[in-house]
Design a protein around this motif. Structure first.
Motif, PDB file in Angstrom:
ATOM      1  N   UNK A  95       0.862  -1.231   0.018  1.00  0.00           N
ATOM      2  CA  UNK A  95       0.028  -0.218   0.033  1.00  0.00           C
ATOM      3  C   UNK A  95       0.838   1.338  -0.121  1.00  0.00           C
ATOM      4  N   UNK A  96       2.011   1.093  -0.908  1.00  0.00           N
ATOM      5  CA  UNK A  96       2.835   2.224  -0.719  1.00  0.00           C
ATOM      6  C   UNK A  96       2.408   3.485  -1.074  1.00  0.00           C
ATOM      7  N   UNK A  97       1.553   3.616  -2.057  1.00  0.00           N
ATOM      8  CA  UNK A  97       1.118   4.952  -2.675  1.00  0.00           C
ATOM      9  C   UNK A  97       0.389   5.617  -1.408  1.00  0.00           C
ATOM     10  N   UNK A 126       7.042   7.838  -5.832  1.00  0.00           N
ATOM     11  CA  UNK A 126       8.584   7.283  -6.078  1.00  0.00           C
ATOM     12  C   UNK A 126       8.575   5.945  -6.880  1.00  0.00           C
ATOM     13  N   UNK A 127       7.559   5.414  -7.012  1.00  0.00           N
ATOM     14  CA  UNK A 127       7.415   3.977  -7.520  1.00  0.00           C
ATOM     15  C   UNK A 127       6.548   4.215  -8.909  1.00  0.00           C
ATOM     16  N   UNK A 128       6.705   4.810  -9.774  1.00  0.00           N
ATOM     17  CA  UNK A 128       5.527   4.937 -10.740  1.00  0.00           C
ATOM     18  C   UNK A 128       5.388   3.638 -11.447  1.00  0.00           C
ATOM     19  N   UNK A 129       6.593   2.834 -11.772  1.00  0.00           N
ATOM     20  CA  UNK A 129       6.329   1.889 -12.658  1.00  0.00           C
ATOM     21  C   UNK A 129       5.782   0.414 -11.866  1.00  0.00           C
ATOM     22  N   UNK A 130       5.714   0.632 -10.547  1.00  0.00           N
ATOM     23  CA  UNK A 130       5.601  -0.553  -9.732  1.00  0.00           C
ATOM     24  C   UNK A 130       4.305  -0.959  -9.735  1.00  0.00           C
ATOM     25  N   UNK A 131       3.871  -2.024 -10.087  1.00  0.00           N
ATOM     26  CA  UNK A 131       2.625  -2.702  -9.905  1.00  0.00           C
ATOM     27  C   UNK A 131       2.534  -4.025  -9.026  1.00  0.00           C
ATOM     28  N   UNK A 132       1.693  -3.838  -7.811  1.00  0.00           N
ATOM     29  CA  UNK A 132       1.865  -4.676  -6.906  1.00  0.00           C
ATOM     30  C   UNK A 132       0.827  -5.629  -7.016  1.00  0.00           C
ATOM     31  N   UNK A 258     -17.703   0.752   2.000  1.00  0.00           N
ATOM     32  CA  UNK A 258     -16.822  -0.131   3.131  1.00  0.00           C
ATOM     33  C   UNK A 258     -16.665  -1.388   2.325  1.00  0.00           C
ATOM     34  N   UNK A 259     -15.268  -1.485   1.956  1.00  0.00           N
ATOM     35  CA  UNK A 259     -14.980  -2.980   1.077  1.00  0.00           C
ATOM     36  C   UNK A 259     -13.392  -3.255   1.741  1.00  0.00           C
ATOM     37  N   UNK A 260     -13.550  -4.493   1.719  1.00  0.00           N
ATOM     38  CA  UNK A 260     -11.941  -4.976   2.368  1.00  0.00           C
ATOM     39  C   UNK A 260     -11.076  -4.917   0.912  1.00  0.00           C
ATOM     40  N   UNK A 261      -9.901  -4.180   1.167  1.00  0.00           N
ATOM     41  CA  UNK A 261      -9.080  -4.092   0.037  1.00  0.00           C
ATOM     42  C   UNK A 261      -7.499  -4.591   0.664  1.00  0.00           C
ATOM     43  N   UNK A 262      -7.182  -5.328   0.265  1.00  0.00           N
ATOM     44  CA  UNK A 262      -5.967  -5.856   0.516  1.00  0.00           C
ATOM     45  C   UNK A 262      -4.610  -5.099  -0.134  1.00  0.00           C
ATOM     46  N   UNK A 263      -4.649  -4.988  -1.405  1.00  0.00           N
ATOM     47  CA  UNK A 263      -3.679  -4.161  -2.292  1.00  0.00           C
ATOM     48  C   UNK A 263      -4.584  -3.105  -2.889  1.00  0.00           C
ATOM     49  N   UNK A 264      -4.443  -1.928  -2.505  1.00  0.00           N
ATOM     50  CA  UNK A 264      -5.480  -0.883  -3.022  1.00  0.00           C
ATOM     51  C   UNK A 264      -5.027  -0.600  -4.645  1.00  0.00           C
ATOM     52  N   UNK A 265      -3.902  -0.479  -5.061  1.00  0.00           N
ATOM     53  CA  UNK A 265      -3.587  -0.208  -6.325  1.00  0.00           C
ATOM     54  C   UNK A 265      -4.025  -1.232  -7.136  1.00  0.00           C
ATOM     55  N   UNK A 266      -3.788  -2.695  -6.979  1.00  0.00           N
ATOM     56  CA  UNK A 266      -4.452  -3.697  -7.679  1.00  0.00           C
ATOM     57  C   UNK A 266      -5.913  -3.825  -7.905  1.00  0.00           C
TER      58      UNK A 266
END
Length: 575
Positions: A95-97, A126-132, A258-266
Motif C-alpha cells: 500500500x506504498x501509494x 516514488x515508484x511509478x512503474x511498480x505494480x503490486x 466499505x470494502x475489504x481491500x488488501x492491495x489498493x492499487x491492484x
C-alpha cells in the motif's frame, strides 16, 4: 542537525500510518455485521468516523513528531533526507501509494502547505512503474460448464451471509432471466462464458453489492448485483450491467463504500477495467481512500495543465454571493473560493462555510450532493489565468491570492465536479421546446430536494442556480452556504395579514427567527416560467405544504433511514 532525525521522522510517520491502516480496516471489517444486523444508523456513524480518522491520525502524528524533535522539525533539508529514508521503508509495502500520501499530509501540517516540492514530499509517486499484486487474485471466477443456473447458485452460496436468504430460488430465477434479456445482441452465453466476481463485498448504507464482470467471447460486461436485508432475510434486489449505470453506483455524489481491500492499487486497476470512464482518483475515493483520491486528482490536474494551453475562466452561470467559481473548459472541474465579503443578505461567516463543506463530506450524500476536495496554496500558472478571471479574483477575494510574475497561488479553495447549472439547463430546454428534457429536469429537481430531506438535509437556498445536471441527467445540489440539518428547521405557515397594507409592505408583517422556513414561499422558485411552474406543481407540489416537511422531520427524528438506492425503482426485481 542530528543525523538520526531523518530516520526518526520516517519511522514515526510509518508507525502512525500503520496505526491508521489498522483502525481503517477495523471500521471497514464490521460492515458485514452492521448490514446483517440492519444497523442503518450505525452504518452512517461508522462512515463519518472513518472519514474523520485520517485527519485525526495524521494530526496526532504531526503533534508527536514535534514533541519528539522540536524546532528542527521545521528544517526543509531534514525532510529531503527523511523522504529518502521513508522510501526505503516502503519497498516491501503493498500500500506504498497510500503511505506516500500519508507522509504528504504530515509534511503539509508541519509546513502549513508551503514549499510543496517533490524534493521534500511525494508530489509524484516514488515508484511509478511498480505494480503490486496480491498473488491471490482479487476475484473468483465461475464457469458456465454446468449451465447458468448452476453458476448463479454456486455464486450466491459463496457470497452467503449469517442471515438466511429470503428466497434464493426466486433470486436465481430473476438473475437468469435478467442475463438472458440483457446480453448484447449477437452475443452467445455458452460453456466458454465465465463470470469474475470481486471476492470482497461492497457495503454502503442499506445495501451489499457484488461487483464483477461477465466474460463473453467478444467482450466483457461489468455488473453490480445489489443485495438488501428485509427483516433479517437477504435478497437480490436487481442486477446492473449497463456501463453508465454501473458508473453511477460509484458516483461522486454518494457515500464511500466499505470494502475489504488488501492491495489498493491492484483493486483500483481491476475496478478501472470494469468502468474505464472512472479515473483512478474517483475509484480510490469511492472505496474510502479519499486522500489518495485527492493525490491522484492533483497529479491528473498537473499532467493536464502540462499538455493543454486553454485559459482558466469564470464559470458559466449566475455568480454566487458567498463563493466565486472558475473552471478550465478542457478539465471537468470547478474551483470554488470564499469571497472576502458576502452579500448583506447572507447571514454567514467563513467558519460556517468551512463547517458546512465538512458536513457534506461526512454526511450520506444520497446521490444528490457533490463531493469536494479541499486544497491550500494551490498554484496556477499566471499566463493560464484569463484577464477577466484575474480581475474578478482581485476584486472579490484578494486576501486569498498570492500573485507573482509567473504564478497565482490561491490560499484556500475547494474543487468539485463541473455540471451544467440547472437554471441554464432549463433555459436551454425551453428554447429547444424539449418537453421531455424539461419534465425530467424538474422531476429530478423535486426528487433531489425530497431525497436530501429524507437524509436530514435541508438545502436552504433552493434556487435552480444552486443545482447542477450531471452527464447522466441527474440533478445534484452543489451550493452548501445555507445547508442545514432538516431537524434544525422550524417549518411555519405564513400568518394571515391583519389588513391589506401589511401584505403590500416591503418587510414581512410577522416575526422570522434564523431557522424559520415557510414552504409557501418556495413557489417563487418556479416563478420564472408558467410551464416550469405547472410541471413542478403537478409532480412536487407537496413541497409547498408544511405537512410534507413536518412529516419528513418526524420520520428522521424517529430514526428511520429511507431507502435511496443508486438505481431506479423500475429496475428492481419482483419479489
Amino acid at each position: 542537525m542530528n543525523m538520526q532525525f531523518p530516520e526518526r521522522i520516517a519511522d514515526e510517520v510509518l508507525k502512525h500510518f500503520v496505526i491508521y491502516r489498522m483502525l481503517f480496516k477495523n471500521i471497514t471489517d464490521k460492515a458485514q455485521e452492521r448490514f446483517e444486523q440492519r444497523q442503518w444508523l450505525q452504518i452512517q456513524h461508522a462512515a463519518a468516523e472513518r472519514i474523520d480518522l485520517y485527519e485525526k491520525q495524521s494530526q496526532t502524528a504531526a503533534d508527536e513528531l514535534f514533541a519528539l524533535l522540536g524546532e528542527p522539525l521545521y528544517e526543509k533539508s531534514l525532510w529531503c533526507k527523511a523522504k529518502g529514508c521513508y522510501i526505503s521503508l516502503l519497498k516491501k509495502r503493498d500500500d506504498f501509494e497510500l503511505a506516500e500520501t500519508f507522509y504528504n499530509s504530515i509534511y503539509c501540517k508541519v509546513h502549513k502547505h508551503y514549499q510543496l516540492t517533490n524534493e521534500h514530499m511525494f508530489i509524484h509517486t516514488s515508484m511509478p512503474e511498480r505494480e503490486v499484486s496480491s498473488g491471490d487474485t482479487i476475484y473468483q471466477t465461475y464457469s458456465m460448464q454446468h449451465g447458468l443456473i448452476s453458476l448463479l447458485k454456486t455464486m450466491l452460496d459463496d457470497y452467503s451471509f449469517k442471515v438466511p436468504w429470503e428466497n434464493k430460488k426466486r433470486d436465481i430465477r430473476n438473475l437468469a432471466y435478467y442475463i438472458k434479456q440483457n446480453i448484447p445482441p449477437g452475443a452467445v452465453v455458452n460453456e466458454t462464458t465465465s463470470v469474475d466476481v470481486v471476492r470482497s463485498v461492497f457495503y454502503r448504507n442499506k445495501g451489499a453489492y457484488l461487483v464483477g464482470r461477465i466474460n463473453l467471447s467478444a467482450e466483457e460486461i461489468p455488473f453490480v448485483i445489489p443485495i438488501l436485508n428485509d427483516n433479517g432475510r437477504v435478497y437480490v434486489d436487481t442486477a446492473i450491467t449497463d456501463g453508465d449505470q454501473v458508473s453511477i453506483i460509484f458516483s461522486f455524489t454518494r457515500a464511500y463504500f466499505m470494502v475489504d481491500v488488501n492491495v489498493p492499487s491492484e483493486f483500483v486497476r481491476f475496478l478501472q477495467s470494469l468502468i474505464p470512464m472512472k479515473s483512478r482518483a474517483e475509484l480510490y475515493t469511492s472505496i474510502g481512500f479519499y486522500k489518495q483520491g485527492k493525490a491522484e486528482f492533483y497529479r491528473d490536474y498537473m499532467a493536464h495543465i502540462a499538455r493543454t494551453d486553454d485559459l482558466f475562466i469564470i464559470a458559466p452561470g449566475i455568480k454566487g454571493m458567498v463563493m466565486t467559481v472558475f473552471t478550465l473548459k478542457s478539465f471537468p472541474i470547478v474551483f470554488k473560493i470564499i469571497k472576502d465579503r458576502f452579500s448583506s443578505s447572507k447571514q454567514i461567516t467563513r467558519k460556517m462555510v468551512h463547517e458546512r463543506y465538512q458536513l457534506v463530506k461526512r454526511h450520506d450524500r444520497v446521490g444528490r450532493m457533490a463531493d469536494t476536495q479541499e486544497f491550500e496554496n494551490l498554484v496556477f500558472p499566471r499566463q493560464r489565468i484569463s484577464a477577466e478571471l484575474l480581475a474578478e479574483l482581485q476584486s472579490v477575494a484578494p486576501s486569498a491570492l498570492l500573485i507573482s510574475e509567473d504564478s497565482v497561488t490561491i490560499k484556500h479553495l475547494w474543487t468539485e465536479r463541473r455540471m451544467t447549472p440547472l437554471n441554464i439547463y432549463i433555459d436551454e430546454a425551453l428554447q429547444r421546446d424539449d418537453e421531455s428534457a424539461l419534465l425530467d429536469a424538474i422531476n429530478e429537481y423535486g426528487k433531489a430536494i425530497k431525497q436530501l430531506a429524507a437524509a436530514n438535509i435541508f438545502a436552504g437556498d433552493m434556487l435552480f442556480k444552486n443545482f447542477g445536471v450531471t452527464r447522466h441527467a441527474r440533478v445534484v445540489f452543489y451550493d452548501y452556504d445555507e445547508i442545514l440539518y432538516l431537524t434544525e428547521c422550524n417549518f411555519r405557515k405564513i400568518p394571515a395579514a391583519m389588513y391589506p397594507e401589511q401584505e403590500m409592505a416591503a418587510e414581512p408583517w410577522y416575526s422570522v427567527a434564523p431557522n424559520d422556513v415557510f414552504p409557501e414561499e418556495f413557489s417563487i422558485l418556479t416563478a420564472c416560467n408558467p410551464k416550469v411552474r405547472k410541471i413542478f406543481n403537478e409532480l412536487h407540489g407537496d413541497l409547498l405544504n408544511i405537512e410534507f416537511w413536518q412529516d419528513m422531520q418526524q420520520q428522521v427524528r424517529s430514526g428511520d433511514v429511507v431507502d435511496i438506492f443508486p438505481y431506479r425503482q423500475m429496475q428492481r426485481f419482483s419479489r
